[in-house]
Design a protein around this motif. Structure first.
Motif, short mmCIF file in Angstrom:
data_model
loop_
_atom_site.label_atom_id
_atom_site.label_comp_id
_atom_site.label_asym_id
_atom_site.label_seq_id
_atom_site.Cartn_x
_atom_site.Cartn_y
_atom_site.Cartn_z
N SER A 129 0.85 -1.17 0.00
CA SER A 129 0.00 0.00 0.00
C SER A 129 0.89 1.22 0.00
O SER A 129 1.86 1.28 0.74
CB SER A 129 -0.89 -0.04 1.24
N ALA A 145 -9.15 2.22 -0.79
CA ALA A 145 -9.19 1.40 -2.01
C ALA A 145 -10.11 2.02 -3.04
O ALA A 145 -9.86 1.94 -4.24
CB ALA A 145 -9.65 -0.01 -1.67
N ASP A 165 -6.17 2.58 -5.90
CA ASP A 165 -5.61 1.28 -5.51
C ASP A 165 -4.54 0.84 -6.50
O ASP A 165 -4.60 1.17 -7.68
CB ASP A 165 -6.72 0.21 -5.40
N VAL A 168 -12.17 -3.80 -7.70
CA VAL A 168 -10.98 -3.32 -7.00
C VAL A 168 -10.65 -4.35 -5.94
O VAL A 168 -11.36 -4.46 -4.94
CB VAL A 168 -11.24 -1.94 -6.35
N GLU A 224 -8.57 -4.70 -3.54
CA GLU A 224 -8.38 -4.22 -2.18
C GLU A 224 -9.72 -3.96 -1.49
O GLU A 224 -9.85 -4.13 -0.28
CB GLU A 224 -7.59 -2.92 -2.22
#
Lengths: 378, 175
Positions: free
Chosen positions: A17, A57, A61, B55, B57
């Protein structure tokens, strides 16, 4: 008594991340001498870590970034650049494009008129036929490259056809293999596409050899692994070119390499490809355009500029798992081509993540909660 | 990126900014619009649940289904308004209000024991039994002076979260 608060981190299993790691929910004091403090209502109700991760997110992302087209900056934005650009458009569409289409057509005619006879007439002479066919495919690819004015610089020693080796490269567009095939006739493993592309694929497969696979079939994986092994073990087969990412990525990032190519027990020769976006973005965004459109885009731009680096062949080290080996090679390729690595599986483009990753988060949360139960029980 | 609709005028930006109480700067709104258009694949004007789930995540987040109910089908203005709670300029009150809304899935203005249990279930999945979850919750509620039959209102939430800072911020990448 001093309280040291240890925070329980959610197991992110290598999740990358750009944002700082969001800490897990329950901050329990973890000093050795005293028991963790009791869970309070505020801590229980506090879902901000999960919420923040989810919102993060949504906002940005690293996976979606891998598939974002980055077209070159327009430079036609003022009074004298614009007419120049218009002139350029005229040249590209009305002069270059017909020229290139002609070159391509000539190429096809030459190729097919030589390939078909050779294929049938030399049926008995296996090795000679293969040699000629390889040469013809390389020639055809050169025609293709000429049809988009490819300016390709090859670095490093040219691949030599030796047994027990596979070549792996990062994947940006289907033209990757044309770029590489121009230099060496590799055998390919590819996802079958519909339409004229499928037809071309069949012809190529006939000439240089190769393997089909189907992304959507999960059981396919074992069948494919077997085909790979058979191909490598077979004599006289061209070296296999594999794109371990399994999908086209936008040439700024690399996604995780599938381990299939790395557990075959043979040498892996990495190849790094980096396209220069100066005239056109070579990334084939299969979500946004068909391959035909993509090819037309390439053929109506000034040039396709790219660098190809043939890197040092690698073998699996003792004690290294295929996944680690794959990561090591990905590291080398990413470094050479200046690409950033992300820890995502490229196939997530086509399917949802497995529940396992969510379960890992749930498991660590549950473990923390259960710990508080034990504390209460004492 | 996009189609013809990917141009935001100054009017549009200001309207969106009004709607989110100026919690995002104009540049952030432009960035959010780019992101919105990126997720909204066929330029329908809203992002479908499927597109959110693409997505990875987000799909992996235990609260994804809950959040989906809140963001599914939102147009851009409301999308920004939803995300405004995560702005660094948002007050603790606004953040707590969002948290309350996440718990209060039936939107009746109060959070019941079951509401909290359901969120706990989302967060802990199959790794805790219902009894264990109940045990923890009953205990924690008792300590705070509530019972299993209590309903928590938004004011209760304000009281519980108190004045301690809430870390709930997302940075909007600005080119």
């Amino acid at each position: 008594m001093a309280r040291t608060s240890g925070k329980l981190r959610s197991s992110s299993s290598g999740l990358f991340s750009d944002r700082p790691e969001v800490e897990d929910h329950l901050s329990l004091g973890c000093s050795v001498s005293e028991p963790p403090p009791k869970l309070q209502l505020r801590d229980l109700l506090d879902i901000t870590p999960s919420l923040t991760e989810a919102a993060g997110a949504i906002v940005d992302d690293s996976f979606t970034r891998c598939f974002k087209s980055n077209p070159p900056e327009p430079w036609n934005w003022n009074a004298y650049l614009f007419p120049l650009w218009c002139f350029g458009v005229v040249v590209r569409y009305l002069i270059l494009f017909p020229l290139r289409a002609t070159v391509l057509a000539i190429g096809w005619i030459v190729f097919l008129s030589s390939f078909i006879p050779v294929h049938f007439l030399l049926k008995g002479h296996g090795t000679l036929r293969k040699k000629i066919e390889r040469g013809l495919v390389e020639l055809m690819c050169s025609f293709f490259v000429a049809s988009w004015t490819g300016v390709i610089k090859y670095h490093g020693p040219r691949p030599s056809m030796r047994p027990k080796q596979v070549f792996v490269a990062n994947h940006t567009s289907m033209i990757d293999f044309i770029v590489l095939e121009q230099m060496t006739a590799f055998a390919l493993i590819m996802q079958k596409h519909p339409g004229w592309v499928g037809l071309v694929q069949r012809i190529i497969l006939e000439s240089v050899g190769g393997i089909w696979f189907n992304r959507s079939e999960a059981k396919d994986r074992e069948a494919v692994a077997k085909k790979l092994k058979d191909h490598i073990e077979g004599t006289g087969n061209n070296s296999l070119l594999i794109f371990p990412e399994g999908t086209c990525v936008n040439n700024n990032y690399t996604v995780m390499f599938k381990k299939g190519a790395f557990e075959l027990g043979c040498t892996v020769c990495p190849v790094a490809i980096k396209y220069n976006k100066i005239f056109v973005d070579a990334f084939w965004n299969s979500r946004k355009q068909s391959f035909t459109k993509h090819l037309l885009q390439l053929m109506t731009s000034w040039a396709v500029v790219c660098n190809v680096w043939y890197l040092e062949p690698q073998t699996i080290r003792p004690g290294e798992t295929p996944i680690e080996f794959a990561e090591r090679v990905r590291d080398a390729i990413s470094k050479r081509a200046g690409l950033k690595k992300v820890p995502w599986d490229g196939y997530l483009k086509y399917s949802r993540p497995s529940p396992k990753q969510m379960e890992e988060k749930q498991q660590s949360y549950a473990a923390a909660m259960l710990q508080t139960l034990e504390v209460d029980a004492k | 990126m996009g189609s013809a609709s990917s141009m935001l005028t100054q009017y549009d930006i200001e309207e969106v900014q009004e709607h989110c109480d100026h919690l995002f700067s104009q540049q952030e709104i432009v960035s959010l619009y780019e992101r919105f258009c990126q997720l909204d694949r066929n330029a329908k004007g809203f992002i479908s649940a499927d597109e959110f789930l693409s997505v990875p995540e987000f799909a992996m987040n235990p609260l994804s289904q809950r959040l989906l109910k809140m963001v599914d089908g939102l147009n851009f203005k409301d999308f920004v308004a939803f995300l405004s709670a995560f702005s660094s300029k948002a007050s603790a009150q606004q953040k707590i209000e969002l948290i309350f809304k996440v718990y209060d899935s039936d939107c009746n203005g109060k959070v019941s024991f079951n509401d909290i249990m359901e969120v706990l279930r989302d967060l802990s999945g199959p790794f805790m039994s219902n009894d264990q979850r109940e045990q923890v919750l009953v205990q924690v509620l008792k300590e705070a002076g509530y019972t299993k039959e209590s309903y928590l209102s938004i004011d209760d939430f304000f009281k519980v979260f108190g004045s301690c800072g809430l870390k709930m911020e997302v940075e909007v990448p600005v080119d």
